[in-house]
Write a protein that holds these residues in place. Structure first.
Motif, mmCIF file in Angstrom:
data_model
loop_
_atom_site.group_PDB
_atom_site.id
_atom_site.type_symbol
_atom_site.label_atom_id
_atom_site.label_comp_id
_atom_site.label_asym_id
_atom_site.label_seq_id
_atom_site.Cartn_x
_atom_site.Cartn_y
_atom_site.Cartn_z
ATOM 1 N N SER A 37 0.831 -1.199 0.000
ATOM 2 C CA SER A 37 0.000 0.000 0.000
ATOM 3 C C SER A 37 0.873 1.261 0.000
ATOM 4 O O SER A 37 0.542 2.262 -0.651
ATOM 5 N N ASP A 38 1.992 1.204 0.713
ATOM 6 C CA ASP A 38 2.927 2.339 0.695
ATOM 7 C C ASP A 38 3.506 2.536 -0.708
ATOM 8 O O ASP A 38 3.675 3.662 -1.166
ATOM 9 N N LEU A 39 3.833 1.427 -1.387
ATOM 10 C CA LEU A 39 4.327 1.547 -2.765
ATOM 11 C C LEU A 39 3.256 2.166 -3.657
ATOM 12 O O LEU A 39 3.536 3.036 -4.483
ATOM 13 N N ALA A 40 2.004 1.696 -3.494
ATOM 14 C CA ALA A 40 0.902 2.226 -4.305
ATOM 15 C C ALA A 40 0.787 3.736 -4.132
ATOM 16 O O ALA A 40 0.589 4.466 -5.108
ATOM 17 N N ALA A 41 0.935 4.199 -2.884
ATOM 18 C CA ALA A 41 0.781 5.631 -2.606
ATOM 19 C C ALA A 41 1.903 6.455 -3.217
ATOM 20 O O ALA A 41 1.807 7.682 -3.298
ATOM 21 N N LEU A 85 -2.352 -0.958 -6.001
ATOM 22 C CA LEU A 85 -1.153 -0.769 -6.816
ATOM 23 C C LEU A 85 -1.474 -0.244 -8.209
ATOM 24 O O LEU A 85 -0.792 0.641 -8.724
ATOM 25 N N SER A 86 -2.493 -0.793 -8.808
ATOM 26 C CA SER A 86 -2.824 -0.406 -10.173
ATOM 27 C C SER A 86 -3.278 1.059 -10.217
ATOM 28 O O SER A 86 -2.866 1.827 -11.093
ATOM 29 N N LEU A 87 -4.098 1.447 -9.250
ATOM 30 C CA LEU A 87 -4.520 2.844 -9.164
ATOM 31 C C LEU A 87 -3.321 3.760 -8.931
ATOM 32 O O LEU A 87 -3.225 4.835 -9.529
ATOM 33 N N GLY A 88 -2.401 3.334 -8.076
ATOM 34 C CA GLY A 88 -1.224 4.153 -7.796
ATOM 35 C C GLY A 88 -0.455 4.488 -9.069
ATOM 36 O O GLY A 88 -0.063 5.637 -9.290
ATOM 37 N N ALA A 103 -0.177 12.060 -2.788
ATOM 38 C CA ALA A 103 -0.969 10.880 -2.418
ATOM 39 C C ALA A 103 -0.460 10.327 -1.099
ATOM 40 O O ALA A 103 0.695 10.537 -0.711
ATOM 41 N N ILE A 104 -1.357 9.612 -0.402
ATOM 42 C CA ILE A 104 -1.001 8.901 0.826
ATOM 43 C C ILE A 104 -1.995 7.757 0.967
ATOM 44 O O ILE A 104 -3.107 7.835 0.432
ATOM 45 N N ASP A 105 -1.584 6.678 1.611
ATOM 46 C CA ASP A 105 -2.559 5.612 1.842
ATOM 47 C C ASP A 105 -3.195 5.787 3.220
ATOM 48 O O ASP A 105 -2.590 6.323 4.147
ATOM 49 N N VAL A 106 -4.439 5.360 3.326
ATOM 50 C CA VAL A 106 -5.186 5.543 4.571
ATOM 51 C C VAL A 106 -4.916 4.349 5.476
ATOM 52 O O VAL A 106 -5.608 3.340 5.423
ATOM 53 N N VAL A 153 -5.710 8.265 -0.799
ATOM 54 C CA VAL A 153 -6.180 9.646 -0.883
ATOM 55 C C VAL A 153 -5.198 10.390 -1.770
ATOM 56 O O VAL A 153 -3.980 10.274 -1.573
ATOM 57 N N PHE A 154 -5.711 11.103 -2.755
ATOM 58 C CA PHE A 154 -4.797 11.790 -3.670
ATOM 59 C C PHE A 154 -5.392 13.106 -4.129
ATOM 60 O O PHE A 154 -6.601 13.335 -4.022
ATOM 61 N N THR A 155 -4.529 13.970 -4.623
ATOM 62 C CA THR A 155 -4.963 15.299 -5.063
ATOM 63 C C THR A 155 -4.645 15.465 -6.541
ATOM 64 O O THR A 155 -3.603 15.027 -7.029
#
Lengths: 259, 259
Positions: free
Chosen positions: B34-38, B148-151, B162-165, B210-212
């Motif tokens: 999840s950290d990689l995805a973010a 991951l795919s979304l990241g 971005a950050i993961d929740v 969460v991303f901007t």
């Protein structure tokens, strides 16, 4: 790039009653750096995960980190990140990344029949220190010195294999021989002043380097660090060890009780 | 290359009485992924350090590793190494390495005034599951799915931060805003069915992203994953949050007791 990860746990790898916080910090990083040294790698960055118990107050943590960062600064390795959590006992996981020319990283698996076996420094000091809790041996137990400079030099010398002595010479050399499919015949080993042969063979935490070379070394000192030829690599049952012609049990932990 | 390290501790991040071993293995790796995805990174390799207590017998460890490796295989991340030790409580440290085009890694610090704030999926499911211990929410608590795919897609969309929740939307968005020197005004958030607003705002372990973005998204779904615009980035006291015009305390852990 090469990577290593190493746990450092309260009551397993250190005791808070015996070990100053700064020494615990030093040793956490030294374990990771020693693995880099054994691969011939130069430090690039490290990550530190800490699980912190209630007894660890701010001064203890500050001293721990000061010990860690003093060695990091001296070794030129930046602390790039990590993680924090709570746990009843202190636990650290050190991740160290090093750089080494592509395809050149030293491994355990490269020793060949006929190679000469060398070890840096003197063995058994950390085990002696753990027993006596005083003097130079105790200092050696508390603050082992990772052999980074020697590790890099091993690449230039064409070393065929290397490992660091973290669990005792016999056990770690056994691992190297197993990985290489060879045996090792030892003549004698350099002992830390006051250490017994059992401590030298089976004592952990020395963090010296054992390495194999296709030809004997001209020099016996590298940057003030003594290097000793302790034997030869041979053929036979992979992992078998001998000392002065006698079979040597690699799992010497029990022997260690009766030096 | 980007790196992350994350502890996963017995009685802190899981309880052996409640959590099947396979779920614990899954979650250990999911936290790292999840950290990689973010960061918008693709998995490269991981390292796993385990401290294993006496109660963890071979079947438990096998199931733990099976859960870990099933997610690793599905995510295309090889387990390249690690460390083992003994400890009274189970502890794992996961190190995950990912690759991302140079200079493109998503950070917490890139959000700009006027950006639109998005979140993937639904929030509060893991907290609800921890409360009820059953159903889809419990499954979500046990086996979070790293995005991951979304990241990777966020890089193409030009996401600014971005950050993961992992510790709750409010707390993690507060961190993003602090790092970016901005504020966040939320309108409403997508809740997991049955979850309270407090669980959605402050519940941990959802591992959504969460991303901007500098412009609103055309699509509201990515590969079956709903994406919701939850507010805008603004100027003001860095880290300040609001929800529907009311100030929102990022440290909502206490609120969580009285949903």
């Amino acid at each position: 790039l090469v990577f290593t990860t190493d746990l450092f746990l309260e009551d397993r790898h250190f005791r808070r009653t015996d070990h100053p916080a700064g020494a615990a910090g030093h040793k956490t990083l030294a374990r990771g750096l020693s693995d880099l040294a054994a691969m011939g790698a130069s430090p690039r960055f490290c990550l530190l995960s800490l699980a912190i118990p209630g007894w660890a107050d701010d001064p203890w943590i500050d001293e721990y980190l000061n010990g860690f960062l003093a060695l990091a600064t001296r070794s030129g390795i930046p602390l790039a990140g990590g993680d924090l959590a709570r746990q009843e006992r202190f636990a650290a996981d050190i991740v160290a990344c090093g750089g080494v020319p592509r395809g050149m990283a030293l491994r355990r698996s490269g020793a060949r029949v006929g190679d000469w076996i060398f070890v840096s420094g003197q063995l058994g000091g950390a085990a002696l220190g753990l027993e006596t809790g005083s003097g130079a041996a105790w200092e050696r137990h508390l603050r082992p010195e990772p052999r980074l400079s020697l590790g890099r030099q091993l690449l230039a010398w064409g070393a065929t294999a290397a490992i660091d002595v973290s669990d005792g010479l016999a056990r770690d050399l056994h691992r190297l021989c197993l990985a290489s499919g060879v045996t090792a015949a030892l003549d004698s080993i350099p002992l830390f002043p006051g250490a017994s042969l059992a401590q030298g063979l089976h004592g952990g935490d020395d963090y010296e380097l054992v390495f194999t070379l296709p030809a004997p070394l001209g020099a016996s000192v590298f940057e003030d660090l003594p290097l000793t030829c302790i034997g030869r690599i041979g053929a036979g049952e992979p992992g078998a060890l001998s000392l002065a012609g006698q079979a040597l049990d690699p799992a010497g932990y029990d022997h260690f009780q009766t030096p």
